[in-house]
Design a protein around this motif. Structure first.
Motif, PDB file in Angstrom:
ATOM      1  N   GLY A 115       0.817  -1.203   0.000  1.00 32.92           N
ATOM      2  CA  GLY A 115       0.000   0.000   0.000  1.00 32.92           C
ATOM      3  C   GLY A 115       0.852   1.255   0.000  1.00 32.92           C
ATOM      4  N   LYS A 116       0.219   2.363  -0.244  1.00 32.75           N
ATOM      5  CA  LYS A 116       0.896   3.657  -0.248  1.00 32.75           C
ATOM      6  C   LYS A 116       0.231   4.553   0.783  1.00 32.75           C
ATOM      7  N   TYR A 117       1.037   5.358   1.450  1.00 33.98           N
ATOM      8  CA  TYR A 117       0.495   6.314   2.406  1.00 33.98           C
ATOM      9  C   TYR A 117       0.244   7.602   1.633  1.00 33.98           C
ATOM     10  N   LEU A 118      -1.025   7.885   1.377  1.00 38.12           N
ATOM     11  CA  LEU A 118      -1.402   9.028   0.549  1.00 38.12           C
ATOM     12  C   LEU A 118      -2.067  10.109   1.383  1.00 38.12           C
ATOM     13  N   SER A 119      -1.785  11.344   1.013  1.00 38.11           N
ATOM     14  CA  SER A 119      -2.550  12.457   1.569  1.00 38.11           C
ATOM     15  C   SER A 119      -3.222  13.150   0.394  1.00 38.11           C
ATOM     16  N   SER A 120      -4.511  13.397   0.542  1.00 36.81           N
ATOM     17  CA  SER A 120      -5.307  14.016  -0.525  1.00 36.81           C
ATOM     18  C   SER A 120      -5.913  15.316  -0.026  1.00 36.81           C
ATOM     19  N   VAL A 121      -5.962  16.278  -0.935  1.00 38.54           N
ATOM     20  CA  VAL A 121      -6.618  17.557  -0.668  1.00 38.54           C
ATOM     21  C   VAL A 121      -7.497  17.844  -1.875  1.00 38.54           C
ATOM     22  N   ALA A 122      -8.751  18.184  -1.619  1.00 35.75           N
ATOM     23  CA  ALA A 122      -9.674  18.520  -2.701  1.00 35.75           C
ATOM     24  C   ALA A 122     -10.309  19.869  -2.412  1.00 35.75           C
ATOM     25  N   ALA A 123     -10.502  20.643  -3.472  1.00 37.83           N
ATOM     26  CA  ALA A 123     -11.101  21.972  -3.332  1.00 37.83           C
ATOM     27  C   ALA A 123     -11.967  22.258  -4.550  1.00 37.83           C
ATOM     28  N   PRO A 124     -12.945  23.130  -4.372  1.00 35.40           N
ATOM     29  CA  PRO A 124     -13.796  23.490  -5.511  1.00 35.40           C
ATOM     30  C   PRO A 124     -13.070  24.430  -6.472  1.00 35.40           C
ATOM     31  N   VAL A 125     -13.445  24.335  -7.741  1.00 38.18           N
ATOM     32  CA  VAL A 125     -13.022  25.304  -8.752  1.00 38.18           C
ATOM     33  C   VAL A 125     -14.269  26.135  -9.032  1.00 38.18           C
ATOM     34  N   LEU A 126     -14.165  27.428  -8.767  1.00 30.73           N
ATOM     35  CA  LEU A 126     -15.341  28.282  -8.795  1.00 30.73           C
ATOM     36  C   LEU A 126     -15.427  29.140 -10.048  1.00 30.73           C
ATOM     37  N   GLN A 127     -16.664  29.416 -10.457  1.00 30.99           N
ATOM     38  CA  GLN A 127     -16.918  30.370 -11.531  1.00 30.99           C
ATOM     39  C   GLN A 127     -16.937  31.770 -10.920  1.00 30.99           C
ATOM     40  N   GLU A 128     -17.016  32.783 -11.771  1.00 29.24           N
ATOM     41  CA  GLU A 128     -17.017  34.157 -11.287  1.00 29.24           C
ATOM     42  C   GLU A 128     -18.164  34.438 -10.325  1.00 29.24           C
ATOM     43  N   ASP A 129     -19.307  33.764 -10.506  1.00 29.80           N
ATOM     44  CA  ASP A 129     -20.455  33.995  -9.629  1.00 29.80           C
ATOM     45  C   ASP A 129     -20.371  33.210  -8.314  1.00 29.80           C
ATOM     46  N   GLY A 130     -19.283  32.468  -8.112  1.00 26.79           N
ATOM     47  CA  GLY A 130     -19.085  31.712  -6.875  1.00 26.79           C
ATOM     48  C   GLY A 130     -19.608  30.289  -6.908  1.00 26.79           C
ATOM     49  N   SER A 131     -20.244  29.899  -7.999  1.00 25.39           N
ATOM     50  CA  SER A 131     -20.757  28.532  -8.084  1.00 25.39           C
ATOM     51  C   SER A 131     -19.626  27.582  -8.500  1.00 25.39           C
ATOM     52  N   ILE A 132     -19.769  26.334  -8.089  1.00 24.79           N
ATOM     53  CA  ILE A 132     -18.763  25.313  -8.389  1.00 24.79           C
ATOM     54  C   ILE A 132     -18.983  24.783  -9.801  1.00 24.79           C
ATOM     55  N   PHE A 133     -17.913  24.746 -10.608  1.00 27.45           N
ATOM     56  CA  PHE A 133     -18.034  24.093 -11.904  1.00 27.45           C
ATOM     57  C   PHE A 133     -17.128  22.877 -12.013  1.00 27.45           C
ATOM     58  N   ALA A 134     -16.276  22.666 -11.005  1.00 33.13           N
ATOM     59  CA  ALA A 134     -15.409  21.489 -10.982  1.00 33.13           C
ATOM     60  C   ALA A 134     -14.806  21.365  -9.586  1.00 33.13           C
ATOM     61  N   ALA A 135     -14.148  20.232  -9.345  1.00 32.01           N
ATOM     62  CA  ALA A 135     -13.369  20.045  -8.116  1.00 32.01           C
ATOM     63  C   ALA A 135     -12.031  19.464  -8.513  1.00 32.01           C
ATOM     64  N   ILE A 136     -10.993  19.935  -7.857  1.00 35.34           N
ATOM     65  CA  ILE A 136      -9.641  19.444  -8.128  1.00 35.34           C
ATOM     66  C   ILE A 136      -9.145  18.741  -6.882  1.00 35.34           C
ATOM     67  N   GLU A 137      -8.513  17.589  -7.071  1.00 37.77           N
ATOM     68  CA  GLU A 137      -7.970  16.823  -5.955  1.00 37.77           C
ATOM     69  C   GLU A 137      -6.515  16.505  -6.246  1.00 37.77           C
ATOM     70  N   THR A 138      -5.667  16.815  -5.282  1.00 36.46           N
ATOM     71  CA  THR A 138      -4.252  16.458  -5.394  1.00 36.46           C
ATOM     72  C   THR A 138      -3.998  15.290  -4.454  1.00 36.46           C
ATOM     73  N   VAL A 139      -3.125  14.403  -4.897  1.00 35.81           N
ATOM     74  CA  VAL A 139      -2.797  13.216  -4.110  1.00 35.81           C
ATOM     75  C   VAL A 139      -1.279  13.139  -4.005  1.00 35.81           C
ATOM     76  N   ARG A 140      -0.780  13.141  -2.775  1.00 39.83           N
ATOM     77  CA  ARG A 140       0.670  13.078  -2.544  1.00 39.83           C
ATOM     78  C   ARG A 140       1.013  11.734  -1.918  1.00 39.83           C
ATOM     79  N   ASP A 141       2.022  11.083  -2.460  1.00 38.87           N
ATOM     80  CA  ASP A 141       2.493   9.810  -1.933  1.00 38.87           C
ATOM     81  C   ASP A 141       3.550  10.088  -0.862  1.00 38.87           C
ATOM     82  N   ASN A 142       3.192   9.848   0.401  1.00 36.81           N
ATOM     83  CA  ASN A 142       4.099  10.051   1.531  1.00 36.81           C
ATOM     84  C   ASN A 142       4.593   8.726   2.105  1.00 36.81           C
ATOM     85  N   SER A 143       4.583   7.667   1.287  1.00 33.14           N
ATOM     86  CA  SER A 143       4.923   6.326   1.764  1.00 33.14           C
ATOM     87  C   SER A 143       6.330   6.253   2.336  1.00 33.14           C
ATOM     88  N   ILE A 144       7.306   6.806   1.640  1.00 33.19           N
ATOM     89  CA  ILE A 144       8.694   6.724   2.109  1.00 33.19           C
ATOM     90  C   ILE A 144       8.842   7.448   3.439  1.00 33.19           C
TER      91      ILE A 144
END
Length: 174
Positions: A115-144
Motif C-alpha cells: 500500500g501507499k500512504y497518501l494524503s489528498s486535498v480537494a477543493a472546488p473550482v469556482l466560476q465568477e459567480d461563486g458557483s462550483i463548476f469542478a473540483a480538483i484533488e491532489t494526491v501526494r504519496d508520503n509512503s517513504i
C-alpha cells in the motif's frame, strides 16, 4: 464578426492547451472532476500513481476512478466537494479547511501491493459567480516518509526498552 469569433476560439484552444501542459508538468498527482463527477483532468503524475492513462480515464465516472483508491466504487474527496451530501469512506478522518477537504492514510492504489500512504486535498473550482463548476484533488504519496518514521519509532522503542531494563548505569555527557 466571424473572423473575430474564430480568432477568439483559437486563443481559447491555445490557452487550454497551455493550462493542460502546466497541470501535466506538476509532479503531484492531480485529478479534476466536473459537477457530473466525470474526470476532466488527469495528469502524468496521476498516471504514474495509478497505472491508468489520461486517455483511458477522461470522461469516466466515479464508478471507474474511485475503485483505484478504495477497491470498490465510492466517493473521493472531490466528489464530496461537488456534493457535500455524499459520504466519504473515511469520513471520520476527513478534515476541512475552508472549502477544502483533506484526508490521509494507507491505501492500496489500483490494488498494488504494498500500500501507499497518501494524503489528498480537494477543493472546488469556482466560476465568477461563486458557483462550483469542478473540483480538483491532489494526491501526494508520503509512503517513504511514513516508512522512515516507523523505522525511527521502532528504533526508539527498542533502545527505550533496552535502557529501561538494563541493570547498568547509563548517562550522557555534553
Amino acid at each position: 464578426s466571424i473572423l473575430h469569433g474564430r480568432l477568439e476560439k483559437i486563443r481559447l484552444l491555445a490557452s487550454n492547451k497551455n493550462l493542460n501542459a502546466i497541470i501535466d508538468s506538476i509532479p503531484e498527482s492531480i485529478l479534476i472532476i466536473d459537477t457530473q463527477h466525470r474526470i476532466i483532468g488527469w495528469n502524468k503524475a496521476m498516471e504514474s500513481l495509478t497505472g491508468r492513462s489520461s486517455e483511458e480515464m477522461m470522461n469516466t465516472g466515479k464508478e471507474t476512478y474511485s475503485p483505484l483508491f478504495q477497491g470498490k466504487p465510492g466517493n473521493l474527496l472531490a466528489n464530496v466537494v461537488i456534493n457535500p451530501d455524499l459520504h466519504h469512506p473515511h469520513a471520520n478522518l476527513v478534515k476541512q479547511h475552508g472549502r477544502a477537504l483533506m484526508v490521509e492514510g494507507w491505501i492500496h492504489v489500483s490494488g498494488k501491493i504494498p500500500g501507499k500512504y497518501l494524503s489528498s486535498v480537494a477543493a472546488p473550482v469556482l466560476q465568477e459567480d461563486g458557483s462550483i463548476f469542478a473540483a480538483i484533488e491532489t494526491v501526494r504519496d508520503n509512503s517513504i516518509l511514513k516508512e522512515v518514521e516507523e523505522a525511527l519509532r521502532t528504533s526508539e522503542e527498542k533502545y527505550r526498552i533496552l535502557v529501561e531494563n538494563t541493570k547498568d548505569i547509563i548517562f550522557t555527557l555534553n
